[in-house]
Design a protein around this motif. Structure first.
Motif, PDB file in Angstrom:
ATOM      1  N   PHE A 146       0.768  -1.216  -0.158  1.00 37.50           N
ATOM      2  CA  PHE A 146      -0.147  -0.135  -0.103  1.00 37.50           C
ATOM      3  C   PHE A 146       0.813   1.205   0.188  1.00 37.50           C
ATOM      4  CE2 PHE A 146       0.518  -1.339   4.423  1.00 37.50           C
ATOM      5  CZ  PHE A 146       1.197  -0.099   4.978  1.00 37.50           C
ATOM      6  N   GLY A 147       0.293   2.258  -0.331  1.00 38.52           N
ATOM      7  CA  GLY A 147       0.952   3.438  -0.333  1.00 38.52           C
ATOM      8  C   GLY A 147       0.042   4.696   0.414  1.00 38.52           C
ATOM      9  N   LYS A 148       0.668   5.768   1.059  1.00 38.08           N
ATOM     10  CA  LYS A 148      -0.237   6.870   1.554  1.00 38.08           C
ATOM     11  C   LYS A 148      -0.385   7.566   0.248  1.00 38.08           C
ATOM     12  CE  LYS A 148       1.237   6.428   6.286  1.00 38.08           C
ATOM     13  NZ  LYS A 148       2.033   6.920   7.222  1.00 38.08           N
TER      14      LYS A 148
ATOM     15  N   VAL B  30       6.937   7.624 -18.386  1.00 35.03           N
ATOM     16  CA  VAL B  30       5.590   7.340 -18.046  1.00 35.03           C
ATOM     17  C   VAL B  30       5.595   7.669 -16.301  1.00 35.03           C
ATOM     18  CG1 VAL B  30       3.588   5.806 -17.854  1.00 35.03           C
ATOM     19  CG2 VAL B  30       4.698   6.366 -19.942  1.00 35.03           C
ATOM     20  N   ASN B  31       6.591   6.847 -15.899  1.00 37.05           N
ATOM     21  CA  ASN B  31       6.580   6.490 -14.368  1.00 37.05           C
ATOM     22  C   ASN B  31       6.931   7.896 -13.709  1.00 37.05           C
ATOM     23  OD1 ASN B  31       6.921   5.295 -12.020  1.00 37.05           O
ATOM     24  ND2 ASN B  31       9.323   5.481 -11.922  1.00 37.05           N
ATOM     25  N   ILE B  32       7.564   8.940 -14.471  1.00 41.20           N
ATOM     26  CA  ILE B  32       7.978  10.179 -13.776  1.00 41.20           C
ATOM     27  C   ILE B  32       6.962  11.542 -14.098  1.00 41.20           C
ATOM     28  CG2 ILE B  32      10.309   9.778 -13.330  1.00 41.20           C
ATOM     29  CD1 ILE B  32      10.935  11.635 -15.682  1.00 41.20           C
ATOM     30  N   VAL B  33       5.833  10.980 -14.628  1.00 43.96           N
ATOM     31  CA  VAL B  33       4.816  12.020 -14.800  1.00 43.96           C
ATOM     32  C   VAL B  33       3.446  11.274 -14.034  1.00 43.96           C
ATOM     33  CG1 VAL B  33       2.731  13.030 -16.323  1.00 43.96           C
ATOM     34  CG2 VAL B  33       5.136  12.642 -17.268  1.00 43.96           C
TER      35      VAL B  33
ATOM     36  N   ARG C 289      12.835  12.976  -2.797  1.00 44.43           N
ATOM     37  CA  ARG C 289      12.387  11.808  -3.200  1.00 44.43           C
ATOM     38  C   ARG C 289      11.011  11.854  -4.118  1.00 44.43           C
ATOM     39  NH1 ARG C 289      10.127   8.325  -5.013  1.00 44.43           N
ATOM     40  NH2 ARG C 289       9.617   6.300  -4.090  1.00 44.43           N
ATOM     41  N   HIS C 290      10.122  12.911  -3.534  1.00 48.00           N
ATOM     42  CA  HIS C 290       8.792  13.083  -4.172  1.00 48.00           C
ATOM     43  C   HIS C 290       8.750  14.465  -4.694  1.00 48.00           C
ATOM     44  CE1 HIS C 290       6.659   9.405  -3.757  1.00 48.00           C
ATOM     45  NE2 HIS C 290       7.074   9.155  -2.462  1.00 48.00           N
ATOM     46  N   ARG C 291       8.589  14.617  -6.029  1.00 47.31           N
ATOM     47  CA  ARG C 291       8.455  15.896  -6.722  1.00 47.31           C
ATOM     48  C   ARG C 291       7.031  16.275  -6.984  1.00 47.31           C
ATOM     49  NH1 ARG C 291      11.896  16.604 -11.831  1.00 47.31           N
ATOM     50  NH2 ARG C 291      11.080  14.678 -12.308  1.00 47.31           N
TER      51      ARG C 291
HETATM   52  C1  UD1 Z   1       8.078   9.063  -9.212  1.00 45.20           C
HETATM   53  C2  UD1 Z   1       8.496  10.576  -9.207  1.00 45.20           C
HETATM   54  C3  UD1 Z   1       8.334  11.288  -7.878  1.00 45.20           C
HETATM   55  C4  UD1 Z   1       6.733  11.335  -7.776  1.00 45.20           C
HETATM   56  C5  UD1 Z   1       6.318   9.933  -7.514  1.00 45.20           C
HETATM   57  C6  UD1 Z   1       4.874   9.728  -7.428  1.00 45.20           C
HETATM   58  C7  UD1 Z   1      10.540  11.329 -10.272  1.00 45.20           C
HETATM   59  C8  UD1 Z   1      12.149  11.457 -10.464  1.00 45.20           C
HETATM   60  N1  UD1 Z   1      10.024  10.511  -9.543  1.00 45.20           N
HETATM   61  O1  UD1 Z   1       8.881   8.325  -8.312  1.00 45.20           O
HETATM   62  O2  UD1 Z   1       8.944  12.373  -7.984  1.00 45.20           O
HETATM   63  O3  UD1 Z   1       6.692  11.889  -6.329  1.00 45.20           O
HETATM   64  O4  UD1 Z   1       6.707   9.095  -8.857  1.00 45.20           O
HETATM   65  O5  UD1 Z   1       4.137   8.616  -7.928  1.00 45.20           O
HETATM   66  O6  UD1 Z   1      10.039  12.090 -11.098  1.00 45.20           O
HETATM   67  N2  UD1 Z   1       1.450   8.777  -4.640  1.00 45.20           N
HETATM   68  C9  UD1 Z   1       0.032   9.648  -4.159  1.00 45.20           C
HETATM   69  N3  UD1 Z   1      -0.708   9.927  -4.959  1.00 45.20           N
HETATM   70  C10 UD1 Z   1      -1.007   9.464  -6.334  1.00 45.20           C
HETATM   71  C11 UD1 Z   1      -0.079   8.448  -6.801  1.00 45.20           C
HETATM   72  C12 UD1 Z   1       1.232   8.348  -5.739  1.00 45.20           C
HETATM   73  O7  UD1 Z   1       0.317  10.076  -3.239  1.00 45.20           O
HETATM   74  O8  UD1 Z   1      -1.804   9.557  -6.961  1.00 45.20           O
HETATM   75  C13 UD1 Z   1       2.444   8.562  -3.645  1.00 45.20           C
HETATM   76  C14 UD1 Z   1       2.021   7.377  -2.844  1.00 45.20           C
HETATM   77  O9  UD1 Z   1       2.531   7.590  -1.458  1.00 45.20           O
HETATM   78  C15 UD1 Z   1       2.812   6.070  -3.449  1.00 45.20           C
HETATM   79  C16 UD1 Z   1       4.005   6.815  -4.014  1.00 45.20           C
HETATM   80  O10 UD1 Z   1       3.459   8.083  -4.440  1.00 45.20           O
HETATM   81  O11 UD1 Z   1       3.109   5.103  -2.683  1.00 45.20           O
HETATM   82  C17 UD1 Z   1       4.273   6.041  -5.407  1.00 45.20           C
HETATM   83  O12 UD1 Z   1       5.624   6.677  -5.545  1.00 45.20           O
HETATM   84  P1  UD1 Z   1       6.584   5.854  -6.478  1.00 45.20           P
HETATM   85  O13 UD1 Z   1       5.948   5.352  -7.931  1.00 45.20           O
HETATM   86  O14 UD1 Z   1       7.200   4.905  -5.780  1.00 45.20           O
HETATM   87  O15 UD1 Z   1       7.670   6.949  -6.984  1.00 45.20           O
HETATM   88  P2  UD1 Z   1       8.951   6.925  -8.087  1.00 45.20           P
HETATM   89  O16 UD1 Z   1       8.156   6.177  -9.217  1.00 45.20           O
HETATM   90  O17 UD1 Z   1      10.122   6.361  -7.599  1.00 45.20           O
END
Ligand code: UD1
Ligand code: MG
Length: 410
Positions: free
Chosen positions: A43-45, A188-191, A307-309
């Motif tokens: 799960f994620g927050k 796709v992963n970074i949008v 870590r999160h942008r």
């Molecule tokens: C990529 C991005 C990061 C972004 C993240 C969000 C880059 C280099 N990395 O990292 O900046 O913050 O994706 O997915 O640009 N989440 C939400 N709401 C959503 C979707 C995701 O809060 O609608 C959060 C949740 O806590 C979830 C986490 O993002 O657990 C998932 O992040 P993850 O996919 O692991 O991040 P990255 O792919 O490493």
């Protein structure tokens, strides 16, 4: 009635029906497995909600599994005419066509596995970046035996620099296709980071590619088979992604995780390579290309990369604002880039009221939308980015079908 009966035999009709079923299955399966995923720590927050609720993640697994079931059930269908009589005429089984399916599915399966492994193990960036390249090798072999073309037509404005109007890229063309797999999966992963954006962007790209396939099938008989195979891979993806998007849309009840983003990115690379239109695929990913190039100073650590942008929420208004990074942690080249971006209106600079340090908005398309249009609700931000994606697809069609005549004089 006869037309309807013969249409039912058409692989495209079977694929469409299977895709609708796949959509319904994905939609129903996600709530069924959500609790199990949460129980096992998947799960994620949801970071852009005040109470940060726990949301089941890695739902790309459901998308992928339903997708593979649909594809496995579908695989015999395009070959039915061979089983039903053509065999007796002594014709060979079309092994190359079958290999296209197997090569594509293998690459997709590898990415689903990598994405899930990444969700569980948080694999380092410098390790996982090479995986799509290796996963694409069987696919490149299939390309070599089906098309094998590595020549590109030089655009008119550049013809003066070359003696011929064709450029023979040879091994570099294979390098390009392998690079496309790395780009598509990561771009796709970074949008990402706001509800509905992962599924939303991919559904627009997939529908655009499917429309392009249909236009080509109807207008260009020589390219019919190539675009048919692309459609066979795209339709169940559109179906499963719709089913997932209904849960991922604001307020999200499911996250796709890297399992979904890597799988989705690989779909685009696979259809581009199998359909021999890998350059056109990039045309439909203009926002992803922009976001990737724009992100480079952060990805290559010329400036700080948190870590999160994703944007941040203002709890008082419930609107989301661009998130920021600390400028003082930048390398000299990074500081220059920040100045250039500021001049171009690509970043907004503020002073942290507590630490008094200068902050710049993170270099992502989503943050840029908020810089330009001001704070918005999360749902409206997702919708804006999706509209940008759709407008970019219109631009891609214009370039592909109108401007191409000016550039290539065809
Ligand atoms: C990529 C991005 C990061 C972004 C993240 C969000 C880059 C280099 N990395 O990292 O900046 O913050 O994706 O997915 O640009 N989440 C939400 N709401 C959503 C979707 C995701 O809060 O609608 C959060 C949740 O806590 C979830 C986490 O993002 O657990 C998932 O992040 P993850 O996919 O692991 O991040 P990255 O792919 O490493
Ligand atoms: Mg991710």
């Amino acid at each position: 009635l006869a037309i309807a009966a013969s249409a039912l035999h058409s692989p495209l009709v079977v694929s469409t029906c299977l895709s609708v079923l796949a959509s319904i299955c994905t939609y129903n399966a996600i709530p069924l497995v959500s609790e199990v995923f949460i129980k096992h720590g998947r799960f994620g927050k949801d970071l852009l909600k005040e109470d940060r609720p726990i949301i089941p993640e890695s739902m790309g697994v459901v998308v992928g599994v339903v997708y593979f079931i649909s594809m496995f059930l579908f695989i015999p269908v395009p070959f039915i005419s061979w089983f039903n009589g053509v065999r007796e005429e002594g014709l060979d089984f079309p092994h190359h066509k079958f290999a296209q399916f197997l090569g594509g599915l293998l690459a997709l399966f590898s990415m689903l596995f990598l994405g899930f492994a990444d969700d569980v193990l948080d694999i380092r960036w410098r390790v996982k970046i090479w995986f799509p390249l290796i996963a694409s090798l069987p696919l490149l072999m299939v390309y070599a035996v089906t098309y094998g073309g590595t020549d590109v037509l030089i655009p008119l404005p550049l013809r003066g620099f070359f003696s011929d109007k064709i450029l023979h890229l040879g091994i570099f063309y294979y390098g390009y296709m392998a690079a496309l797999t790395i780009f598509a999966t990561n771009a796709v992963n970074i949008v990402a980071g706001i509800n509905g954006i992962e599924g939303g962007q991919t559904i627009i790209i997939a529908i655009s590619l499917a429309i392009n396939d249909m236009v080509q099938i109807l207008t260009n008989p020589a390219r019919r088979d190539a675009h048919m195979i692309s459609l066979y891979f795209l339709l169940p993806f559109i179906g499963t992604t719709f089913g997932y998007l209904k849960h991922n849309w604001y307020p999200a009840r499911a996250f796709g995780g890297d399992t979904f983003t890597y799988f989705a990115g690989m779909i685009f690379a696979v259809v581009g390579i199998l359909g021999n239109f890998s350059k056109t695929v990039l045309l439909f990913m203009i926002p992803q290309i922009f976001n990737f190039v724009y992100s480079c100073p952060q990805l290559f650590h010329l400036v700080d990369c948190p870590r999160h942008r994703m944007p941040k929420i203002n709890p008082k208004t419930s609107l989301i604002h661009p998130s920021t990074f600390d400028i003082s942690k930048s390398k000299p080249l990074g500081k220059l880039i920040i100045q250039i971006f500021k001049t171009l209106g690509l970043t907004h600079i503020t002073i942290d009221p507590e630490t008094k340090r200068p902050l710049a908005t993170n270099f992502t398309l989503i943050n840029l939308v908020l810089v330009k249009f001001g704070p918005m609700s999360e749902a409206k931000t997702t919708l804006t980015v999706i509209i940008i994606q759709a407008l970019s697809s219109c631009l891609a069609f214009t370039i592909r079908y109108l401007l191409v005549h000016l550039v290539y004089n065809r």
